[in-house]
Design a protein around this motif. Sequence first.
Motif, PDB file in Angstrom:
ATOM      1  N   HIS A   1       0.806  -1.227   0.000  1.00  0.00           N
ATOM      2  CA  HIS A   1       0.000   0.000   0.000  1.00  0.00           C
ATOM      3  C   HIS A   1       0.838   1.275   0.000  1.00  0.00           C
ATOM      4  N   PHE A   2       1.942   1.309   0.742  1.00  0.00           N
ATOM      5  CA  PHE A   2       2.691   2.555   0.933  1.00  0.00           C
ATOM      6  C   PHE A   2       4.183   2.250   0.953  1.00  0.00           C
ATOM      7  N   ALA A   3       4.937   2.960   0.102  1.00  0.00           N
ATOM      8  CA  ALA A   3       6.371   2.712  -0.050  1.00  0.00           C
ATOM      9  C   ALA A   3       7.206   3.629   0.839  1.00  0.00           C
ATOM     10  N   HIS A   4       8.462   3.271   0.995  1.00  0.00           N
ATOM     11  CA  HIS A   4       9.468   4.210   1.495  1.00  0.00           C
ATOM     12  C   HIS A   4       9.737   5.150   0.325  1.00  0.00           C
ATOM     13  N   LEU A   5       9.303   6.393   0.455  1.00  0.00           N
ATOM     14  CA  LEU A   5       9.173   7.250  -0.713  1.00  0.00           C
ATOM     15  C   LEU A   5      10.494   7.582  -1.398  1.00  0.00           C
TER      16      LEU A   5
ATOM     17  N   TYR B   1       8.665  13.039   6.631  1.00  0.00           N
ATOM     18  CA  TYR B   1       8.416  11.601   6.500  1.00  0.00           C
ATOM     19  C   TYR B   1       7.015  11.294   7.010  1.00  0.00           C
ATOM     20  N   TYR B   2       6.540  10.123   6.644  1.00  0.00           N
ATOM     21  CA  TYR B   2       5.272   9.594   7.139  1.00  0.00           C
ATOM     22  C   TYR B   2       5.551   8.387   8.034  1.00  0.00           C
ATOM     23  N   LEU B   3       4.750   8.205   9.066  1.00  0.00           N
ATOM     24  CA  LEU B   3       4.866   6.987   9.863  1.00  0.00           C
ATOM     25  C   LEU B   3       4.579   5.765   8.998  1.00  0.00           C
ATOM     26  N   HIS B   4       3.716   5.921   8.000  1.00  0.00           N
ATOM     27  CA  HIS B   4       3.425   4.805   7.093  1.00  0.00           C
ATOM     28  C   HIS B   4       4.702   4.233   6.478  1.00  0.00           C
ATOM     29  N   GLU B   5       5.654   5.094   6.151  1.00  0.00           N
ATOM     30  CA  GLU B   5       6.898   4.615   5.547  1.00  0.00           C
ATOM     31  C   GLU B   5       7.637   3.670   6.475  1.00  0.00           C
TER      32      GLU B   5
ATOM     33  N   ILE C   1       6.333   2.142   9.378  1.00  0.00           N
ATOM     34  CA  ILE C   1       5.519   1.022   9.840  1.00  0.00           C
ATOM     35  C   ILE C   1       5.382  -0.051   8.759  1.00  0.00           C
ATOM     36  N   LEU C   2       5.036   0.352   7.553  1.00  0.00           N
ATOM     37  CA  LEU C   2       4.786  -0.608   6.489  1.00  0.00           C
ATOM     38  C   LEU C   2       6.046  -0.995   5.720  1.00  0.00           C
ATOM     39  N   ALA C   3       6.694  -0.007   5.114  1.00  0.00           N
ATOM     40  CA  ALA C   3       7.769  -0.307   4.174  1.00  0.00           C
ATOM     41  C   ALA C   3       9.081  -0.720   4.850  1.00  0.00           C
ATOM     42  N   LEU C   4       9.442  -0.049   5.942  1.00  0.00           N
ATOM     43  CA  LEU C   4      10.737  -0.338   6.571  1.00  0.00           C
ATOM     44  C   LEU C   4      10.662  -1.478   7.582  1.00  0.00           C
ATOM     45  N   TRP C   5       9.573  -1.557   8.324  1.00  0.00           N
ATOM     46  CA  TRP C   5       9.504  -2.542   9.408  1.00  0.00           C
ATOM     47  C   TRP C   5       8.593  -3.722   9.133  1.00  0.00           C
ATOM     48  N   GLY C   6       7.727  -3.623   8.121  1.00  0.00           N
ATOM     49  CA  GLY C   6       6.821  -4.736   7.842  1.00  0.00           C
ATOM     50  C   GLY C   6       5.829  -4.978   8.955  1.00  0.00           C
ATOM     51  N   MET C   7       5.186  -3.900   9.413  1.00  0.00           N
ATOM     52  CA  MET C   7       4.225  -3.999  10.509  1.00  0.00           C
ATOM     53  C   MET C   7       2.823  -3.708   9.970  1.00  0.00           C
ATOM     54  N   PRO C   8       1.899  -4.670   9.989  1.00  0.00           N
ATOM     55  CA  PRO C   8       0.534  -4.399   9.525  1.00  0.00           C
ATOM     56  C   PRO C   8      -0.063  -3.180  10.221  1.00  0.00           C
TER      57      PRO C   8
END
Length: 365
Positions: A138-142, A307-311, A313-320
């Motif tokens: 859904h969301f990348a490390h931009l 930065y976004y926390l989404h980057e 949580i999702l892209a860097l750490w793999g946390m749903p």
Amino acid sequence: MAEPKNTSSVRLTQIKDFLTMNKTATTIPWDPDCTKFPVRKELPYIPGAPDQAAWCWGEHDGIGRLNLLTPSRVAAAGREIRSGEIVPVNLPLTTPETPAFGREPFQHSIKVLAENAAYDDLYSLNTQSGTQWDGFRHFAHLSSGSFYNNTKGSDIVGPTANHKCSIHHWAEHGIAGRGVLLDYRGYAHKKGINYDPYDYYPISFEELYQCGKDQGIDIHPASQGGDIHIGDILFIRSGWVEQYHLKTPEERSAMALRPHVLGKDDGQRYAGVSQEERVLDWLHDCYFAAVAGDAPAFEAWPTHEDYYLHEYILALWGMPLGEMLDLERLAKTCREKNRWTFFFTAAPANVPGGVSSHVNGTAVF
């Protein structure tokens, strides 16, 4: 492959583990049954990965922090079931009637198979329109254009599209563990803290810490003397669902249709978790298996940082990452029982190649 630690450092860790009865993650892929993992500032360097990436579960991993939901941790979480109350956390698929961020509303129709004898449902659903799991696609490390575990846009769409980090991997593993609720909205009401969940309002680490303290929970990880266990599933109630139900349909629609642009001038504005170093450290170092909130973005929106926390949580750490969960009844039940932990299970959609999913989540007390 990550750079190995030097031999003396590994040996020292082994000695410490022997004395403390810990099992430290020192080599990649990490063993999910480890009892100690690196804090954010000690993450190993991974060649080809962005800085602070925790792509440490193996080259072909597609479930990230869900690896922490091992049989022993799930069994331990099962002991949270004492009285047996079931509390679903899903908004109706028709809620919100007008989704934010330009997403399509849910559509439902009935297919007649045989009049007065048999019927089917037909759904049209943008999985991001309501109660949702943001998947790793859904969301990348931009800045690097990388999704979790070096997944690229070409893995998701186009002639080379494949199933790398697809949502179906979550479905095949399953989600079940100990849930922890921080009812920040309830705490704010109690303390006279006024804010609009439909406007930008960053909830700081200090505020979350004080909220937890008021509930009788130390939100630091157990390794730092707190009450958060490895593999816990975090829920934060910011009050968006509460406010949604207080608005008229016309007001809800107007707020959802606010103009959406990237950056601080975004017309889409919501209360959520603050973008700050202490929050980053906390979300990472607790080793939550997943995090979720009741707002459309989980983090304060729009971000006022670069930065976004989404980057992370999702892209860097793999946390749903869950959003727009209905935490109203859950908060009420927790408050009545003075219990802020519970067993939680969710069933993501088994869609090979899928990006995200409805949560299909349930808390059990």
